[in-house]
Design a protein around this motif. Structure first.
Motif, short mmCIF file in Angstrom:
data_model
loop_
_atom_site.label_atom_id
_atom_site.label_comp_id
_atom_site.label_asym_id
_atom_site.label_seq_id
_atom_site.Cartn_x
_atom_site.Cartn_y
_atom_site.Cartn_z
N LYS A 194 0.76 -1.19 -0.08
CA LYS A 194 -0.01 0.18 0.03
C LYS A 194 0.87 1.36 -0.01
N ALA A 195 1.92 1.26 0.60
CA ALA A 195 2.85 2.35 0.70
C ALA A 195 4.11 2.48 -0.65
N SER A 196 4.45 3.55 -0.68
CA SER A 196 5.30 3.78 -1.81
C SER A 196 6.68 3.65 -1.57
N TYR A 197 7.01 3.28 -0.34
CA TYR A 197 8.33 3.16 0.66
C TYR A 197 8.28 1.77 1.27
N PRO A 198 9.54 1.31 1.75
CA PRO A 198 9.60 0.23 2.54
C PRO A 198 8.49 0.22 3.60
N SER A 199 8.03 -0.78 4.16
CA SER A 199 7.01 -0.64 5.08
C SER A 199 6.38 -2.13 5.41
N GLY A 200 6.03 -2.34 6.69
CA GLY A 200 5.73 -3.73 7.14
C GLY A 200 6.50 -4.11 8.17
N LEU A 201 6.51 -5.18 8.53
CA LEU A 201 7.11 -5.76 9.82
C LEU A 201 8.66 -5.96 9.36
N TYR A 202 9.58 -5.74 10.19
CA TYR A 202 11.12 -6.26 9.93
C TYR A 202 11.86 -6.47 10.84
N VAL A 203 13.05 -7.09 10.68
CA VAL A 203 14.37 -7.56 11.54
C VAL A 203 15.35 -6.76 10.97
N SER A 204 16.11 -6.22 12.02
CA SER A 204 17.35 -5.35 11.49
C SER A 204 18.48 -5.69 12.35
N TYR A 205 19.62 -5.59 11.88
CA TYR A 205 20.94 -5.79 12.63
C TYR A 205 22.25 -4.87 12.20
N GLY A 206 23.15 -4.65 13.07
CA GLY A 206 24.04 -3.85 12.46
C GLY A 206 24.79 -3.21 13.94
N PRO A 207 26.10 -2.56 13.69
CA PRO A 207 26.96 -2.15 14.77
C PRO A 207 26.99 -0.55 14.79
N HIS A 208 27.54 -0.24 15.89
CA HIS A 208 27.38 1.24 16.10
C HIS A 208 28.64 1.79 16.92
N LEU A 209 29.00 3.07 16.74
CA LEU A 209 30.05 3.69 17.32
C LEU A 209 29.63 4.98 17.72
N GLN A 210 30.22 5.26 19.00
CA GLN A 210 29.85 6.67 19.57
C GLN A 210 31.07 7.01 20.55
N ILE A 211 31.33 8.52 20.41
CA ILE A 211 32.22 9.12 21.09
C ILE A 211 31.85 10.21 21.85
N PHE A 212 32.02 10.63 23.06
CA PHE A 212 31.40 11.43 23.97
C PHE A 212 32.60 12.26 24.51
N GLN A 213 32.44 13.58 24.66
CA GLN A 213 33.36 14.40 25.50
C GLN A 213 32.35 15.17 26.36
N ILE A 214 32.62 14.93 27.62
CA ILE A 214 31.78 15.54 28.70
C ILE A 214 32.77 16.54 29.33
N VAL A 215 32.14 17.85 29.54
CA VAL A 215 32.78 18.86 30.11
C VAL A 215 31.90 19.09 31.41
N TYR A 216 32.77 19.33 32.66
CA TYR A 216 32.02 19.78 33.75
C TYR A 216 32.80 20.48 34.81
N ASP A 217 32.14 21.27 35.76
CA ASP A 217 32.78 21.94 36.62
C ASP A 217 32.78 21.15 37.98
N LYS A 218 34.11 21.20 38.85
CA LYS A 218 33.93 20.65 40.17
C LYS A 218 34.73 21.48 41.23
N ARG A 219 34.01 21.68 42.24
CA ARG A 219 34.82 22.59 43.28
C ARG A 219 36.33 21.74 43.91
N GLU A 220 37.12 22.48 43.87
CA GLU A 220 38.49 21.93 44.53
C GLU A 220 39.26 22.91 45.16
N TRP A 221 40.19 22.35 45.92
CA TRP A 221 40.86 23.28 47.01
C TRP A 221 42.06 23.86 46.00
#
Length: 242
Positions: A123-150
């Motif tokens: 009925k749809a003009s693009y891929p549709s319906g029930l599916y199964v998928s698999y694959g890898p992923h990669l993520q890199i985060f840089q977290i910046v924060y302030d902390k009280r120190e002497w």
């Protein structure tokens, strides 16, 4: 065959020709369903982690039941903590370590998946319906924060004092893994807009040069330094381009 018989056969053939052409066109139109092979989708649930995900799905023309998805990810903004109280450090361990303040994240990621449609909808003009998928992923985060120190400060009078001040820190976390997902992609309204509901299971690993960073940001499956089993799920909103 007489001349009159040949003329009668020609007239019958001329009458049948439009009918045969109509049947041929109808059969062709039923077998060749129009398809938009490229779908762009946004994944809104990652906004809680300051993540901006956009998925691109490309159908394999030689294999209409299969497609490939590529999901570039951008992280930029306040740190998200959906798995823990925001002020857990102050509430539970006030004397061990000062809480991290003004936490922000920036980073990027990429996920690729191979998708199989089990019973594609016609009925749809693009891929549709029930599916199964698999694959890898990669993520890199840089977290910046302030902390009280002497911090040691020398005053104009030559004396040295200790001041309890905010100091800026940063930590880098890399995370990689793979997942298997089951979903259903369906038209939201007649046309090119779709909804893609999915759920699955995955396994991932994370690394950081700072052990304290690992413990601080590994409080649940949604946290940035999480490692082990996790369960992706949610909804995507897409539009077919062609």
């Amino acid at each position: 065959m007489s001349s009159s018989q040949r003329k009668a056969s020609a007239r019958r053939g001329a009458r049948l020709l439009p009918l045969l052409l109509g049947v041929s066109w109808l059969a062709k139109s039923q077998s060749l369903v129009p398809s938009n092979s490229l779908v762009i989708k946004v994944v809104p649930q990652h906004l809680v982690m300051s993540g901006y995900w956009v998925e691109v799905e490309q159908r394999r023309n030689q294999h209409p039941r299969q497609s490939f998805t590529l999901t570039p990810q951008l992280y930029l903004g306040p740190l998200g903590h959906p798995d823990r109280p925001r002020y857990y450090a102050v509430t539970y361990w006030p004397s061990i370590e000062a809480p991290r303040e003004n936490e922000k994240v920036r980073g990027f990621g990429l996920q690729g998946q191979h998708r199989f449609y089990l019973n594609p909808s016609q009925k749809a003009s693009y891929p549709s319906g029930l599916y199964v998928s698999y694959g890898p992923h990669l993520q890199i985060f840089q977290i910046v924060y302030d902390k009280r120190e002497w911090h040691e400060v020398q005053k104009p009078n030559g004396l040295t004092y200790q001041e309890y001040v905010l100091k800026k820190h940063s930590a880098t976390i890399s995370r990689y893994g793979a997942s298997v997902q089951v979903g259903y992609q369906a038209p939201l309204v007649p046309g090119r807009v779709s909804l893609d509901f999915y759920a699955g299971v995955g396994l991932r690993q994370s690394n950081s040069h700072d052990s304290k960073t690992d413990s601080q940001y590994r409080t649940g499956r949604s946290d940035y330094a999480h490692r082990g089993w996790y369960f992706p799920g949610g909804v995507k909103v897409g539009v077919a381009l062609r």
